[in-house]
Enzyme design. Structure first.
Site, PDB file in Angstrom:
ATOM      1  N   LYS A 132       0.873  -1.153   0.144  1.00 46.44           N
ATOM      2  CA  LYS A 132       0.084  -0.190   0.009  1.00 46.44           C
ATOM      3  C   LYS A 132       0.955   1.211  -0.162  1.00 46.44           C
ATOM      4  O   LYS A 132       1.799   1.179   0.606  1.00 46.44           O
ATOM      5  CB  LYS A 132      -0.931   0.189   1.059  1.00 46.44           C
ATOM      6  CG  LYS A 132      -1.702   1.139   1.463  1.00 46.44           C
ATOM      7  CD  LYS A 132      -2.487   1.070   2.483  1.00 46.44           C
ATOM      8  CE  LYS A 132      -3.207   2.304   2.897  1.00 46.44           C
ATOM      9  NZ  LYS A 132      -4.138   2.360   4.324  1.00 46.44           N
ATOM     10  N   GLU A 182      -8.796  10.906  13.269  1.00 50.14           N
ATOM     11  CA  GLU A 182      -7.893   9.708  13.503  1.00 50.14           C
ATOM     12  C   GLU A 182      -6.928  10.043  14.600  1.00 50.14           C
ATOM     13  O   GLU A 182      -6.115  10.763  14.563  1.00 50.14           O
ATOM     14  CB  GLU A 182      -7.360   9.459  12.256  1.00 50.14           C
ATOM     15  CG  GLU A 182      -6.606   8.176  12.290  1.00 50.14           C
ATOM     16  CD  GLU A 182      -5.755   7.709  10.975  1.00 50.14           C
ATOM     17  OE1 GLU A 182      -6.188   8.357   9.934  1.00 50.14           O
ATOM     18  OE2 GLU A 182      -5.032   6.806  11.014  1.00 50.14           O
TER      19      GLU A 182
HETATM   20  C1  LIG Z   1      -4.846  10.616   3.929  1.00 48.57           C
HETATM   21  C2  LIG Z   1      -5.850  10.868   4.475  1.00 48.57           C
HETATM   22  O1  LIG Z   1      -6.895  10.190   4.918  1.00 48.57           O
HETATM   23  C3  LIG Z   1      -6.337   8.786   5.411  1.00 48.57           C
HETATM   24  C4  LIG Z   1      -6.634   7.923   4.295  1.00 48.57           C
HETATM   25  C5  LIG Z   1      -7.876   7.277   4.351  1.00 48.57           C
HETATM   26  C6  LIG Z   1      -8.132   6.192   3.242  1.00 48.57           C
HETATM   27  O2  LIG Z   1      -7.098   6.134   2.290  1.00 48.57           O
HETATM   28  O3  LIG Z   1      -9.374   5.713   3.057  1.00 48.57           O
HETATM   29  C7  LIG Z   1      -8.764   7.259   5.286  1.00 48.57           C
HETATM   30  C8  LIG Z   1      -8.589   7.789   6.512  1.00 48.57           C
HETATM   31  C9  LIG Z   1      -7.033   8.699   6.817  1.00 48.57           C
HETATM   32  O4  LIG Z   1      -6.242   7.481   7.438  1.00 48.57           O
HETATM   33  C10 LIG Z   1      -6.501  12.304   4.287  1.00 48.57           C
HETATM   34  O5  LIG Z   1      -7.524  12.406   4.648  1.00 48.57           O
HETATM   35  O6  LIG Z   1      -5.711  13.247   3.433  1.00 48.57           O
END
Ligand SMILES: C=C(O[C@@H]1C=C(C(=O)O)C=C[C@H]1O)C(=O)O
Length: 384
Positions: A132, A182
């Site tokens: 990822k 988060e």
């Molecule tokens: C990277 C971001 O969010 C992150 C990425 C996510 C995803 O890929 O689904 C979800 C929540 C966060 O951990 C952001 O909001 O910029």
């Protein structure tokens, strides 16, 4: 102390954090601690708190302190600290504040280029043995008048009754302001908690579509893969510090006013009380929520594919006290505010199953947290 009062007293350069449980305002800086080695910084902070005038050190960690030119972690021991309970419902009675429309919006890179970078990332994941990588993009907004981070913070706190709503002073007089869902890490006594998020769908004003989006996320194989990589990494990073660790096998559906996510609450019992919340945050960061797996190769790919420095986006914001307790949130859904301009950031996790167009839409949806707080017309930023 009334949380609404703390919000009204916030001034540029202060540290502010509102969560579902408490509100903190740290004013001024009695001591400033910066450094590019976060583990060593955690030691210096522990010593500095020993004879500090106030009980906490608070501030930000960058995405990558070794990035070009060096982006140091910045913490301050404030001159004054005030605590209050959760901001809601106290802030509901405050009127919204005016922010003003930007004169110009410049995407960095253009949306089409971001989608191409996602397609590139999908190809390279396999070539480089990555599970990822998280790719982000930015929007630069320019204004005719000075931008007031206090007004943006005010509206963010009103809009987001859960999560971690923050403002923190950055080097050069800039301000990082945002509302993150988060929790990277909290420590209270020997109890540690992390609430990693990965897997996203937008909320909808239409209740039927909204529910369908949440259900589609819960049923999405791609999003469960993206999430599993993260939850496993966070559990593994915490395990060496804990004598007991509880990491549920399946994520739950969680929400902000603008997004659905998959989240896992991981809790542990700390083995050694000398390990502070800041030590733990530094050990966990950067998680695959904002970087990727394996970490180093993912960070390299991020640097290759993103045409900008992340700075304090995708870092952490929080505080630690003299006992070692504290809480740190991931700095997402945020903007870096300068005098007459600001930069908004949004990213998303890329796995081999990701679709470039859908990833572009996901970043647009994630800009909504800041767009709403700035009073921008709904969907307006989605054009960029
Ligand atoms: C990277 C971001 O969010 C992150 C990425 C996510 C995803 O890929 O689904 C979800 C929540 C966060 O951990 C952001 O909001 O910029």
């Amino acid at each position: 102390m009334d949380a609404a009062r703390l919000l009204e007293d916030y001034a540029r350069g202060d540290f502010f954090l509102a969560t579902a449980h408490r509100t903190i305002l740290g004013s001024g800086a009695a001591t400033e601690l910066t450094g590019t080695d976060e583990a060593r910084l955690a030691e210096r902070v522990r010593r500095a708190l020993g004879d500090a005038p106030t009980p906490i050190a608070a501030g930000v960690l960058p995405f990558d302190s070794a990035a070009d030119g060096g982006t140091p972690a910045r913490l301050v021991i404030p001159e004054g600290v005030r605590f209050a309970g959760r901001p809601h419902p106290a802030v509901d009675r405050l009127p919204r504040r005016h922010v003003g429309l930007p004169e110009r919006v410049t995407p960095v890179p253009e949306g089409r280029r971001h989608a191409e970078a996602v397609a590139d990332a999908v190809r390279r994941l396999g070539e480089r043995g990555l599970r990822k990588v998280v790719l982000a993009r930015a929007l630069d907004l320019e204004f005719a008048e000075p931008v007031r981070p206090e007004a943006i913070l005010h509206n963010l706190v009103k809009d987001n009754d859960r999560g971690y709503t923050f403002a923190a002073g950055l080097p050069g007089g800039r301000t990082l302001v945002g509302s993150s869902p988060e929790l990277l890490l909290s420590r209270q006594g020997d109890r540690v908690v992390s609430h990693p998020h990965a897997g996203s769908m937008p909320r909808s004003a239409d209740p039927v579509t909204d529910r369908q989006n949440g259900e589609a996320l819960l049923a999405s194989r791609k999003d469960h893969i993206e999430h599993a990589v993260l939850a496993e990494a966070v559990a593994e990073a915490l395990r060496p510090f804990c004598r007991k660790l509880d990491a549920p096998e399946k994520p739950e559906l969680v929400s902000t006013p603008t997004m659905w996510h998959l989240g896992t609450t991981i809790t542990g019992e700390l083995a050694d009380r000398d390990v502070t919340a800041l030590h733990l945050a530094a050990a966990l960061h950067p998680t695959p929520a904002i970087c990727g797996t394996p970490t180093e190769s993912a960070r390299e790919l991020v640097t290759e594919l993103e045409p900008f420095e992340r700075g304090y986006y995708a870092g952490a914001v929080g505080w630690v006290d003299a006992e070692g307790d504290g809480e740190w949130a991931v700095t997402i859904r945020c903007a870096e505010v300068a005098e007459r301009s600001l930069r908004l950031y949004a990213g998303g996790g890329i796995v081999p199953e990701s679709d470039p167009g859908a990833e572009l839409d996901e970043t647009s949806a994630k800009f909504a947290t800041l767009a709403e707080a700035m009073g921008l017309p709904r969907g307006w930023l989605a054009e960029f």
